[in-house]
Design an enzyme around this catalytic site. Structure first.
Site, PDB file in Angstrom:
ATOM      1  N   ASP A 103      -1.401   1.435  -3.872  1.00  0.00           N
ATOM      2  CA  ASP A 103      -2.133   0.350  -4.518  1.00  0.00           C
ATOM      3  C   ASP A 103      -3.511   0.790  -4.978  1.00  0.00           C
ATOM      4  O   ASP A 103      -4.324  -0.030  -5.424  1.00  0.00           O
ATOM      5  CB  ASP A 103      -2.246  -0.869  -3.599  1.00  0.00           C
TER       6      ASP A 103
ATOM      7  N   SER B 162       0.826  -1.202   0.000  1.00  0.00           N
ATOM      8  CA  SER B 162       0.000   0.000   0.000  1.00  0.00           C
ATOM      9  C   SER B 162       0.864   1.256   0.000  1.00  0.00           C
ATOM     10  O   SER B 162       1.627   1.494  -0.923  1.00  0.00           O
ATOM     11  CB  SER B 162      -0.959  -0.031   1.187  1.00  0.00           C
TER      12      SER B 162
ATOM     13  N   ASP C 128      -3.400   6.324  -3.260  1.00  0.00           N
ATOM     14  CA  ASP C 128      -2.242   5.753  -2.579  1.00  0.00           C
ATOM     15  C   ASP C 128      -1.584   4.721  -3.488  1.00  0.00           C
ATOM     16  O   ASP C 128      -1.992   4.533  -4.645  1.00  0.00           O
ATOM     17  CB  ASP C 128      -2.626   5.174  -1.215  1.00  0.00           C
TER      18      ASP C 128
ATOM     19  N   ASP D  38      -6.264   1.704  -3.648  1.00  0.00           N
ATOM     20  CA  ASP D  38      -7.543   1.334  -3.037  1.00  0.00           C
ATOM     21  C   ASP D  38      -8.105   2.474  -2.200  1.00  0.00           C
ATOM     22  O   ASP D  38      -9.214   2.392  -1.682  1.00  0.00           O
ATOM     23  CB  ASP D  38      -7.423   0.051  -2.212  1.00  0.00           C
TER      24      ASP D  38
END
Length: 459
Positions: free
Chosen positions: A247, A97, A245, A249
């Protein structure tokens, strides 16, 4: 082998290769198949250099236990959730992340994106993987097979089917991908890379995929990482800016003047849109979101349900009560129409639709959803988290209207101010969030709590 430092409350996360390497990924892949009972799984990875090797090792472990593997390759985390729901398969996403470049990790789910957390299988996976690392994988006579799948177009089509942007007024949008997966998914979903163009003029910032994050950390929760987006929105005279961010999500939003829109305001905004389509539905919010969120949900005929922080907990609660939507202070947004999973892209599309369906500015549109003054999340590294928490509890005992322990400490003061302090599930930090009816009330509580956290003084 002890994996307790690597396996967190709702995912696997650590530095590579000293905490997480391919042998560990292989053992976790085998254990994942054992615990889930899956005979076919899907894997994906983000842009970090270590992702492909770790994902392939995980697949090898799964193959060894007889499962077949669909390799989705380069993906955002919500693309992996889409793959899990679309294909009906258990899945594993390789990402850390927003963590720095030396980190990587694994987010795992059962078929239809059902989250796997500490209390729903992750501890069992950890223990089984530890056994495999100590004793080796057992022999197998029937390894599974591997296939590759490109799901980007299907993912884009699915999201566009949930939020129709084709008829909105033309908007200029600056998007900061932070060299993360937004640089891969935004051109497909909001641009014309795979589908017909939308009435959006996208100004890209840092769309080049680079897991070393050469421009800034892919963590828009930190104000310093929004500075480039804020400047670009003003310079481009854009209608808004969106940051993802690493990743992708999570999404963060700034208005035309470069001012951040609080995630709680986005939660309230999207909740009203979903409640308009599904009257009387439940809406999940974690205990750190603004008190405005449950107020607005009730005003729009919904049922607000408060829960602890963390995607595995929230997804489970959403499924249990059949909630239409859920939001967190950290800009995770969850949708019933997306298998109760979190997706930054779908949240961004709702914001674009809400703005583009009327003529007001984003600041005017979201003003009604921002009722209180918030500190934002303040992180502090401390040596003894338990001792600091105990000091806070003692300092506010007798003065607070209430003290809750659903997730850390939540202290409600008589004047309407409140705060929550909790230990991070992924880093050695205490996280403080404060809200009050005025700047003065918020600041007074913030400063006292922060003093207790950082030096024990309360000053």
């Amino acid at each position: 082998m002890d994996l307790s430092a690597l396996v967190k409350a709702y995912d696997v996360r650590g530095t590579v290769p000293d905490q997480l390497d391919e042998s560990i990924a292989r053992a976790i892949g085998a254990a994942f198949v054992d615990v889930t009972g899956a005979d076919r799984i899907v894997t994906a990875h983000d842009m970090r250099e270590t992702g492909p090797g770790l994902a392939r090792a995980f697949a090898e472990g799964a193959l060894h236990r007889g499962a077949s593997v669909v390799e989705a390759g380069l993906s955002s985390t919500d693309m992996l959730y889409f793959a899990s729901g679309h294909l009906g398969l258990a899945g594993a996403m390789f990402t850390a992340s927003h963590n720095p470049a030396q980190y990587n990790g694994i987010k795992m789910c059962r078929a239809n994106a059902v989250a796997i957390g500490q209390d729903s299988g992750l501890t069992d996976i950890r223990d089984r993987a530890s056994e495999y690392l100590d004793r080796g994988l057992p022999a197998t006579d029937a390894p599974g097979s591997v296939e590759q799948a490109d799901l980007l177009t299907a993912y884009a089509e699915y999201l566009r089917g949930l939020v129709d942007l084709s008829g909105i007024r033309r908007l200029k949008v600056v998007v900061d991908a932070g060299n993360g997966m937004g640089g891969y998914t935004v051109p497909a979903v909001l641009g014309d890379a795979v589908l017909a163009p939308l009435p959006l003029d996208i100004v890209p910032l840092y769309f080049e995929l680079d897991g070393s994050f050469p421009n800034h950390e892919a963590n828009p929760l930190e104000p310093a990482n929004l500075v480039d987006l804020q400047k670009a929105v003003v310079a481009e005279r854009a209608d808004l800016g969106v940051a993802f961010d690493g990743d992708a999500d999570r999404c963060f939003v700034v208005d035309a003047d470069g001012r951040p829109v609080p995630p709680s305001a986005i939660t309230a905004l999207v909740a009203t849109r979903e409640l308009a389509k599904h009257p009387g539905s439940a809406v999940i919010h974690n205990l750190i979101t603004s008190h405005a969120v449950p107020e607005i949900v009730r005003e729009h005929g919904g049922v607000p349900i408060r829960t602890r922080v963390g995607h595995s907990f929230i997804k489970a609660e959403m499924a249990r009560v059949d909630a239409v939507f859920g939001g967190e202070h950290s800009a995770h947004y969850y949708f019933k129409d997306f298998w109760f999973a979190d997706t930054g892209m779908l949240a961004a599309m709702h914001v674009l639709a809400a703005l583009g369906e009327q003529e007001r500015t984003l600041a005017d549109l979201t003003a009604e959803f921002t009722r209180y003054v918030a500190s934002g999340e303040i992180n502090s590294t401390v040596d003894d988290q338990a001792a600091r928490m105990a000091a806070i509890r003692e300092a506010f005992a007798g003065r607070a209207e209430s003290v809750g322990e659903l997730d850390g400490l939540t202290v409600q003061m008589p004047d309407g101010a409140w705060f929550n302090v909790r230990a991070s599930n992924t880093e050695p930090l205490l996280r403080l969030n404060v809200e009050g009816p005025t700047e003065e009330s918020m600041a007074a509580v913030r400063d006292e709590a922060l003093g207790l956290i950082r030096d024990g003084s309360g000053a």
